[in-house]
Design a protein around this motif. Structure first.
Motif, PDB file in Angstrom:
ATOM      1  N   SER A  13       0.805  -1.231   0.000  1.00 43.45           N
ATOM      2  CA  SER A  13       0.000   0.000   0.000  1.00 43.45           C
ATOM      3  C   SER A  13       0.834   1.275   0.000  1.00 43.45           C
ATOM      4  O   SER A  13       0.420   2.295   0.539  1.00 43.45           O
ATOM      5  CB  SER A  13      -0.967   0.020   1.190  1.00 43.45           C
TER       6      SER A  13
ATOM      7  N   ASN B  40      -5.854  -3.307  -3.518  1.00 46.05           N
ATOM      8  CA  ASN B  40      -4.661  -2.460  -3.610  1.00 46.05           C
ATOM      9  C   ASN B  40      -4.255  -2.218  -5.057  1.00 46.05           C
ATOM     10  O   ASN B  40      -3.798  -1.133  -5.402  1.00 46.05           O
ATOM     11  CB  ASN B  40      -3.494  -3.064  -2.832  1.00 46.05           C
TER      12      ASN B  40
ATOM     13  N   LYS C  75      -6.464   0.395  -6.336  1.00 47.01           N
ATOM     14  CA  LYS C  75      -6.082   1.677  -5.742  1.00 47.01           C
ATOM     15  C   LYS C  75      -4.859   2.252  -6.456  1.00 47.01           C
ATOM     16  O   LYS C  75      -4.803   3.453  -6.752  1.00 47.01           O
ATOM     17  CB  LYS C  75      -5.792   1.486  -4.246  1.00 47.01           C
TER      18      LYS C  75
END
Length: 88
Positions: A38, A73, A76
């Motif tokens: 992340s 993720n 994202k």
């Protein structure tokens, strides 16, 4: 006349460039750290992600890649890079 030719040439060049994308999931290895931890994706990651975007649906159908490519993720990272996942 010359400007029209330049515009047409630019469009054709763009289409040819997009058609010649070499689908290689290893190109996305630059994004592995951002996807797994992340962290903010690097500019190289974003560049490779945009380059490989036409291949993402193919990758999501591959059982070996599906888990990583379809993870929250990964989505994202794609959004952060300004290259959201296509609807497959």
């Amino acid at each position: 006349m010359t400007m029209r030719f330049v515009s047409i040439f630019a469009i054709v060049l763009f289409l040819v460039t997009k058609a010649n994308v070499s689908c290689n999931p290893l190109q996305l290895s630059a994004c592995a750290n951002a996807i797994t931890s992340s962290t903010t994706p690097s500019s190289i990651c974003c560049s490779k992600l945009k380059e490989q975007r036409p291949c993402l649906c193919k990758y999501m159908k591959d059982p070996r890649l599906q888990k990583m490519i379809s993870s929250p993720n990964a989505k994202k990272v794609a959004t952060t890079c300004g290259s959201p996942f296509p609807n497959c």
